[in-house]
Design a protein around this motif. Structure first.
Motif, PDB file in Angstrom:
ATOM      1  N   GLN A   1       2.362   1.417  -2.536  1.00  0.00           N
ATOM      2  CA  GLN A   1       1.346   2.366  -2.219  1.00  0.00           C
ATOM      3  C   GLN A   1       1.452   2.863  -0.972  1.00  0.00           C
ATOM      4  OE1 GLN A   1      -2.809   1.273  -2.852  1.00  0.00           O
ATOM      5  NE2 GLN A   1      -2.412   0.857  -4.927  1.00  0.00           N
ATOM      6  N   TYR A   2       1.903   2.082   0.231  1.00  0.00           N
ATOM      7  CA  TYR A   2       2.435   2.853   1.173  1.00  0.00           C
ATOM      8  C   TYR A   2       3.717   3.826   1.290  1.00  0.00           C
ATOM      9  CZ  TYR A   2       3.931   1.883   6.286  1.00  0.00           C
ATOM     10  OH  TYR A   2       4.493   2.051   7.525  1.00  0.00           O
ATOM     11  N   ALA A   3       4.581   3.566   0.181  1.00  0.00           N
ATOM     12  CA  ALA A   3       5.530   4.508  -0.048  1.00  0.00           C
ATOM     13  C   ALA A   3       5.096   5.844  -0.578  1.00  0.00           C
ATOM     14  CB  ALA A   3       6.629   3.903  -0.930  1.00  0.00           C
ATOM     15  N   ASP A   4       4.238   5.643  -1.344  1.00  0.00           N
ATOM     16  CA  ASP A   4       3.600   6.894  -1.783  1.00  0.00           C
ATOM     17  C   ASP A   4       2.740   7.875  -0.922  1.00  0.00           C
ATOM     18  OD1 ASP A   4       4.216   6.294  -4.541  1.00  0.00           O
ATOM     19  OD2 ASP A   4       2.411   5.529  -5.120  1.00  0.00           O
ATOM     20  N   MET A   5       2.259   7.221   0.074  1.00  0.00           N
ATOM     21  CA  MET A   5       1.645   7.865   1.073  1.00  0.00           C
ATOM     22  C   MET A   5       2.658   8.438   2.132  1.00  0.00           C
ATOM     23  SD  MET A   5      -1.348   8.612   1.947  1.00  0.00           S
ATOM     24  CE  MET A   5      -2.237   7.822   0.758  1.00  0.00           C
ATOM     25  N   LEU A   6       3.892   7.770   2.252  1.00  0.00           N
ATOM     26  CA  LEU A   6       4.652   8.436   3.084  1.00  0.00           C
ATOM     27  C   LEU A   6       5.292   9.456   2.491  1.00  0.00           C
ATOM     28  CD1 LEU A   6       6.748   5.181   4.311  1.00  0.00           C
ATOM     29  CD2 LEU A   6       5.217   6.917   5.851  1.00  0.00           C
TER      30      LEU A   6
ATOM     31  N   ASN B   1       5.101  16.847   9.591  1.00  0.00           N
ATOM     32  CA  ASN B   1       4.221  15.775   9.542  1.00  0.00           C
ATOM     33  C   ASN B   1       5.083  14.656   9.552  1.00  0.00           C
ATOM     34  OD1 ASN B   1       1.545  16.885   9.606  1.00  0.00           O
ATOM     35  ND2 ASN B   1       2.061  17.458   7.480  1.00  0.00           N
ATOM     36  N   PHE B   2       6.369  14.706   9.934  1.00  0.00           N
ATOM     37  CA  PHE B   2       7.230  13.635   9.722  1.00  0.00           C
ATOM     38  C   PHE B   2       6.983  12.614  10.708  1.00  0.00           C
ATOM     39  CE2 PHE B   2      11.202  11.190  10.316  1.00  0.00           C
ATOM     40  CZ  PHE B   2      11.588  10.715   9.155  1.00  0.00           C
ATOM     41  N   GLU B   3       6.905  11.355  10.236  1.00  0.00           N
ATOM     42  CA  GLU B   3       6.656  10.250  11.315  1.00  0.00           C
ATOM     43  C   GLU B   3       7.771   9.175  11.172  1.00  0.00           C
ATOM     44  OE1 GLU B   3       4.318   9.370  13.573  1.00  0.00           O
ATOM     45  OE2 GLU B   3       2.953  11.070  13.245  1.00  0.00           O
ATOM     46  N   LEU B   4       8.745   9.597  12.147  1.00  0.00           N
ATOM     47  CA  LEU B   4       9.914   8.439  12.232  1.00  0.00           C
ATOM     48  C   LEU B   4       9.414   6.939  12.353  1.00  0.00           C
ATOM     49  CD1 LEU B   4      13.061   8.495  12.561  1.00  0.00           C
ATOM     50  CD2 LEU B   4      12.700   8.366  14.960  1.00  0.00           C
ATOM     51  N   GLN B   5       8.650   6.621  13.242  1.00  0.00           N
ATOM     52  CA  GLN B   5       8.268   5.223  13.294  1.00  0.00           C
ATOM     53  C   GLN B   5       7.683   4.646  11.950  1.00  0.00           C
ATOM     54  OE1 GLN B   5       9.045   3.419  16.072  1.00  0.00           O
ATOM     55  NE2 GLN B   5       8.608   1.753  14.571  1.00  0.00           N
ATOM     56  N   LEU B   6       6.894   5.502  11.226  1.00  0.00           N
ATOM     57  CA  LEU B   6       6.215   4.979  10.113  1.00  0.00           C
ATOM     58  C   LEU B   6       7.200   4.850   8.945  1.00  0.00           C
ATOM     59  CD1 LEU B   6       3.112   6.934   9.199  1.00  0.00           C
ATOM     60  CD2 LEU B   6       3.009   4.327   9.943  1.00  0.00           C
ATOM     61  N   TRP B   7       8.136   5.745   8.982  1.00  0.00           N
ATOM     62  CA  TRP B   7       9.411   5.606   7.899  1.00  0.00           C
ATOM     63  C   TRP B   7      10.157   4.299   8.280  1.00  0.00           C
ATOM     64  CZ3 TRP B   7      10.742   7.747   3.117  1.00  0.00           C
ATOM     65  CH2 TRP B   7       9.540   8.611   2.763  1.00  0.00           C
ATOM     66  N   ASN B   8      10.497   4.152   9.691  1.00  0.00           N
ATOM     67  CA  ASN B   8      11.198   3.097  10.103  1.00  0.00           C
ATOM     68  C   ASN B   8      10.574   1.683   9.433  1.00  0.00           C
ATOM     69  OD1 ASN B   8      13.428   2.198  11.328  1.00  0.00           O
ATOM     70  ND2 ASN B   8      12.836   3.207  13.304  1.00  0.00           N
ATOM     71  N   ASN B   9       9.139   1.653   9.981  1.00  0.00           N
ATOM     72  CA  ASN B   9       8.409   0.285   9.573  1.00  0.00           C
ATOM     73  C   ASN B   9       8.649   0.066   8.052  1.00  0.00           C
ATOM     74  OD1 ASN B   9       7.613   0.298  11.907  1.00  0.00           O
ATOM     75  ND2 ASN B   9       5.392   0.706  11.787  1.00  0.00           N
ATOM     76  N   TYR B  10       8.622   1.000   7.255  1.00  0.00           N
ATOM     77  CA  TYR B  10       8.539   1.141   5.897  1.00  0.00           C
ATOM     78  C   TYR B  10      10.039   0.327   5.469  1.00  0.00           C
ATOM     79  CZ  TYR B  10       9.708   1.799   0.967  1.00  0.00           C
ATOM     80  OH  TYR B  10      10.125   1.402  -0.418  1.00  0.00           O
TER      81      TYR B  10
END
Length: 211
Positions: free
Chosen positions: A9-14, A23-32
């Motif tokens: 679900q986290y992946a879908d939201m990203l 809206n790209f969020e490097l930290q969020l993708w890194n966390n994923y």
């Protein structure tokens, strides 16, 4: 299973909200990526360590969740498009850790990510030096820690050579890189095997080969 669903679900939201340029969020993708690899490599999912009865029971009820999340990680990597370069060389280690899991289909699906990283860095800086240095350093650490085997070495060699030979600019340098890494892997696997050998000369000879 619950965690796997949550990560998906986290992946879908990203993909929906945090992938486009604005809206790209490097930290969020890194966390994923770090979360997904940590999930995939956790001890309780390493089916080859269980008895055949327990393994069969888990596979029958849940399937191999490592494969499911591994394919998802692969798709998420390719979704990154132009943002990929922001994850090199930092993501080389986690991706390597994932490809070393002893599950053949997972390995076949994820080893090509390395070629994509090489291509991406080449396009950005005209070489893949950062990727090369990182994979050599991390491979040393992973094999010493007990990961990697002969089958991995063969797959790595075959898959990456096939990709490199089809590429106009990576044919020569890519092939040299693959040969270098495969030779290093051979030496590291030999060294790991012989580490507990009583014969000091054998150990010394392996150490010299690695060096």
């Amino acid at each position: 299973r619950v965690f796997l669903r949550a990560i998906n679900q986290y992946a879908d939201m990203l993909n929906k909200k945090f992938l486009d340029q604005a809206n790209f969020e490097l930290q969020l993708w890194n966390n994923y990526f770090h979360l997904a690899v940590a999930f995939l490599t956790q001890e309780s999912l390493q089916l080859e360590n269980f008895s055949s009865a327990k393994r069969a029971k888990i596979l029958n009820k849940y399937g191999d969740m490592r494969r499911q999340i591994g394919f998802e990680i692969r798709d998420m990597w390719y979704n990154l498009g132009q943002h990929k370069i922001k994850f090199i060389p930092e993501m080389v280690g986690p991706i390597l850790e994932m490809t070393l899991i002893p599950e053949t289909e997972l390995r076949k699906a994820t080893i090509p990510i390395f070629f994509d990283m090489m291509q991406c860095e080449l396009h950005s800086t005209r070489s893949f030096q950062m990727f090369e240095n990182e994979i050599i350093t991390k491979l040393d650490h992973e094999v010493e820690g007990g990961r990697g085997d002969e089958q991995y070495k063969v797959l790595f060699d075959k898959i990456l050579l096939e990709h490199c030979r089809k590429h106009k600019y990576l044919a020569k340098s890519g092939e040299a890189f693959v040969k270098l890494v495969v030779r290093l892997m051979e030496r590291l696997l030999d060294y790991r095997t012989i580490m507990h050998d009583e014969n000091k000369e054998n150990r010394m000879s392996c150490t010299v080969n690695v060096l």
